[in-house]
Design a protein around this motif. Structure first.
Motif, PDB file in Angstrom:
ATOM      1  N   PHE A 112     -25.746   0.196 -12.118  1.00 42.44           N
ATOM      2  CA  PHE A 112     -25.791  -1.254 -11.518  1.00 42.44           C
ATOM      3  C   PHE A 112     -25.980  -1.055 -10.098  1.00 42.44           C
ATOM      4  O   PHE A 112     -25.423  -1.639  -9.266  1.00 42.44           O
ATOM      5  CB  PHE A 112     -24.268  -1.713 -11.593  1.00 42.44           C
ATOM      6  N   ILE A 113     -27.062  -0.183  -9.953  1.00 43.95           N
ATOM      7  CA  ILE A 113     -27.706   0.076  -8.317  1.00 43.95           C
ATOM      8  C   ILE A 113     -28.350  -1.193  -7.845  1.00 43.95           C
ATOM      9  O   ILE A 113     -28.131  -1.376  -6.630  1.00 43.95           O
ATOM     10  CB  ILE A 113     -28.847   1.074  -8.390  1.00 43.95           C
ATOM     11  N   LYS A 114     -28.540  -2.184  -8.705  1.00 46.39           N
ATOM     12  CA  LYS A 114     -28.978  -3.518  -8.240  1.00 46.39           C
ATOM     13  C   LYS A 114     -27.873  -4.207  -7.593  1.00 46.39           C
ATOM     14  O   LYS A 114     -28.204  -5.421  -7.037  1.00 46.39           O
ATOM     15  CB  LYS A 114     -29.627  -4.275  -9.366  1.00 46.39           C
ATOM     16  N   PHE A 115     -26.656  -3.993  -7.710  1.00 48.25           N
ATOM     17  CA  PHE A 115     -25.583  -4.691  -7.011  1.00 48.25           C
ATOM     18  C   PHE A 115     -25.497  -4.205  -5.605  1.00 48.25           C
ATOM     19  O   PHE A 115     -24.699  -4.963  -4.777  1.00 48.25           O
ATOM     20  CB  PHE A 115     -24.215  -4.263  -7.687  1.00 48.25           C
ATOM     21  N   ASP A 116     -26.287  -2.996  -5.070  1.00 47.03           N
ATOM     22  CA  ASP A 116     -26.130  -2.526  -3.916  1.00 47.03           C
ATOM     23  C   ASP A 116     -26.374  -3.765  -2.752  1.00 47.03           C
ATOM     24  O   ASP A 116     -25.705  -3.734  -1.778  1.00 47.03           O
ATOM     25  CB  ASP A 116     -27.041  -1.345  -3.654  1.00 47.03           C
ATOM     26  N   PRO A 117     -27.511  -4.521  -2.726  1.00 42.31           N
ATOM     27  CA  PRO A 117     -27.883  -5.648  -1.887  1.00 42.31           C
ATOM     28  C   PRO A 117     -26.722  -6.560  -1.649  1.00 42.31           C
ATOM     29  O   PRO A 117     -26.346  -6.883  -0.532  1.00 42.31           O
ATOM     30  CB  PRO A 117     -29.028  -6.223  -2.308  1.00 42.31           C
ATOM     31  N   PHE A 118     -26.061  -6.780  -2.805  1.00 36.47           N
ATOM     32  CA  PHE A 118     -24.827  -7.633  -2.489  1.00 36.47           C
ATOM     33  C   PHE A 118     -23.687  -6.910  -1.793  1.00 36.47           C
ATOM     34  O   PHE A 118     -22.848  -7.868  -0.893  1.00 36.47           O
ATOM     35  CB  PHE A 118     -24.084  -8.140  -3.941  1.00 36.47           C
ATOM     36  N   ILE A 119     -23.520  -5.616  -2.110  1.00 39.65           N
ATOM     37  CA  ILE A 119     -22.382  -4.910  -1.335  1.00 39.65           C
ATOM     38  C   ILE A 119     -22.771  -4.853   0.134  1.00 39.65           C
ATOM     39  O   ILE A 119     -21.755  -5.127   0.875  1.00 39.65           O
ATOM     40  CB  ILE A 119     -22.484  -3.690  -1.991  1.00 39.65           C
ATOM     41  N   GLN A 120     -23.981  -4.700   0.508  1.00 39.68           N
ATOM     42  CA  GLN A 120     -24.357  -4.651   1.979  1.00 39.68           C
ATOM     43  C   GLN A 120     -24.239  -5.964   2.544  1.00 39.68           C
ATOM     44  O   GLN A 120     -23.753  -6.169   3.687  1.00 39.68           O
ATOM     45  CB  GLN A 120     -25.825  -4.081   1.827  1.00 39.68           C
ATOM     46  N   LYS A 121     -24.416  -6.883   1.984  1.00 43.53           N
ATOM     47  CA  LYS A 121     -24.481  -8.191   2.525  1.00 43.53           C
ATOM     48  C   LYS A 121     -22.982  -8.725   2.937  1.00 43.53           C
ATOM     49  O   LYS A 121     -22.633  -9.148   3.712  1.00 43.53           O
ATOM     50  CB  LYS A 121     -25.276  -9.458   1.430  1.00 43.53           C
ATOM     51  N   THR A 122     -21.973  -8.255   1.901  1.00 47.43           N
ATOM     52  CA  THR A 122     -20.951  -8.548   1.915  1.00 47.43           C
ATOM     53  C   THR A 122     -20.198  -7.794   2.912  1.00 47.43           C
ATOM     54  O   THR A 122     -19.184  -8.121   3.855  1.00 47.43           O
ATOM     55  CB  THR A 122     -20.021  -8.468   0.657  1.00 47.43           C
ATOM     56  N   LYS A 123     -20.496  -6.416   2.995  1.00 45.50           N
ATOM     57  CA  LYS A 123     -19.785  -5.663   3.991  1.00 45.50           C
ATOM     58  C   LYS A 123     -20.188  -6.132   5.275  1.00 45.50           C
ATOM     59  O   LYS A 123     -19.424  -5.984   6.331  1.00 45.50           O
ATOM     60  CB  LYS A 123     -20.484  -4.095   3.832  1.00 45.50           C
ATOM     61  N   ARG A 124     -21.408  -6.586   5.752  1.00 46.97           N
ATOM     62  CA  ARG A 124     -21.590  -7.124   7.006  1.00 46.97           C
ATOM     63  C   ARG A 124     -20.834  -8.171   7.448  1.00 46.97           C
ATOM     64  O   ARG A 124     -20.518  -8.312   8.745  1.00 46.97           O
ATOM     65  CB  ARG A 124     -23.243  -7.544   7.147  1.00 46.97           C
ATOM     66  N   LEU A 125     -20.262  -9.005   6.496  1.00 51.12           N
ATOM     67  CA  LEU A 125     -19.550 -10.193   6.946  1.00 51.12           C
ATOM     68  C   LEU A 125     -18.020  -9.556   7.117  1.00 51.12           C
ATOM     69  O   LEU A 125     -17.147 -10.354   8.142  1.00 51.12           O
ATOM     70  CB  LEU A 125     -19.219 -10.787   5.603  1.00 51.12           C
ATOM     71  N   TYR A 126     -17.759  -8.075   6.929  1.00 53.24           N
ATOM     72  CA  TYR A 126     -16.456  -7.528   7.299  1.00 53.24           C
ATOM     73  C   TYR A 126     -16.454  -6.479   8.309  1.00 53.24           C
ATOM     74  O   TYR A 126     -15.429  -5.967   8.816  1.00 53.24           O
ATOM     75  CB  TYR A 126     -15.778  -7.159   6.312  1.00 53.24           C
TER      76      TYR A 126
END
Length: 216
Positions: A112-126
């Protein structure tokens, strides 16, 4: 801030998705943390806690165990636990929304490597704990976070035991400590009774005699 994130299948530890800070001066440390993270996931079992914080030197691993998937992140010691678990819960909700029912069928690492952009986007919020969004989260009810157990990485990985076994032993130790404290209070009360009981009995007898003499 979340320095690394790993999503893995609990049944066999298969990595499903991951994100890691690309800092050259921390490359060796990050490889070590990645190894520790995979070991933590492999030790999860049916009885493992749904949420746990694991102390590792100057950092903390935090994980959420839900739906057969471990959502794990690594943060600095000073990073608020409340934000770490909010971050993981956001990843959990989105991952389940997108890939619910596909986890058991995954046959290769990082399927599920395509989930990485969501991880990156969410991480920036924190990243910044001082934003109004994160300050609001920090002001929310802390009761659930305060109940989350904290373990040391050596307790979890040092003896090679399953994490649920380590946690069970830790809980038993806390229960035993509580029983010891209760027994100690009881013994202290008994000692006080033996010390002052006779004096109190004499005073009661004297007061009883005085009452009988003057008020009968």
């Amino acid at each position: 801030m979340p320095k690394m994130t790993l999503l893995a299948r609990i049944s066999d530890g298969l990595p499903l998705a991951a994100s890691m800070e690309d800092e050259k001066d921390q490359k060796t440390e990050l490889e070590g943390w990645k190894t520790q993270a995979k070991k933590i996931v492999r030790q999860l079992g049916v009885g493992s806690p749904a949420k746990l914080s694991i102390e590792s030197g100057a950092s903390f691993f935090h994980y959420v165990n839900a739906g057969g998937v471990c959502y794990l992140t690594l943060t600095d010691r000073a990073y608020p636990k409340r934000l770490a678990f909010n971050y993981l819960e956001e990843l959990q909700q989105e991952f389940e929304l997108r890939y619910s029912g596909q986890v058991e069928g995954a046959s290769r690492p990082y399927a599920f490597i395509k989930f990485d952009p969501f991880i990156q986007k969410t991480k920036r919020l924190y990243v910044d704990t001082r934003t109004q969004r994160n300050l609001n989260k920090l002001n929310e009810d802390l009761a659930d976070v305060q109940k989350i157990m904290t373990q040391n990485i050596q307790d979890v990985l040092g003896r090679g035991e399953r994490l649920d076994t380590v946690v069970s032993k830790s809980s038993a130790l806390r229960d035993a400590s509580g029983k010891y404290a209760k027994d100690a209070r009881h013994l202290n009360n008994m000692a006080m009774l033996r010390k002052y009981g006779p004096i109190a009995l004499v005073l009661l007898l004297v007061l009883g005699c005085l009452w009988w003499r003057f008020f009968r």
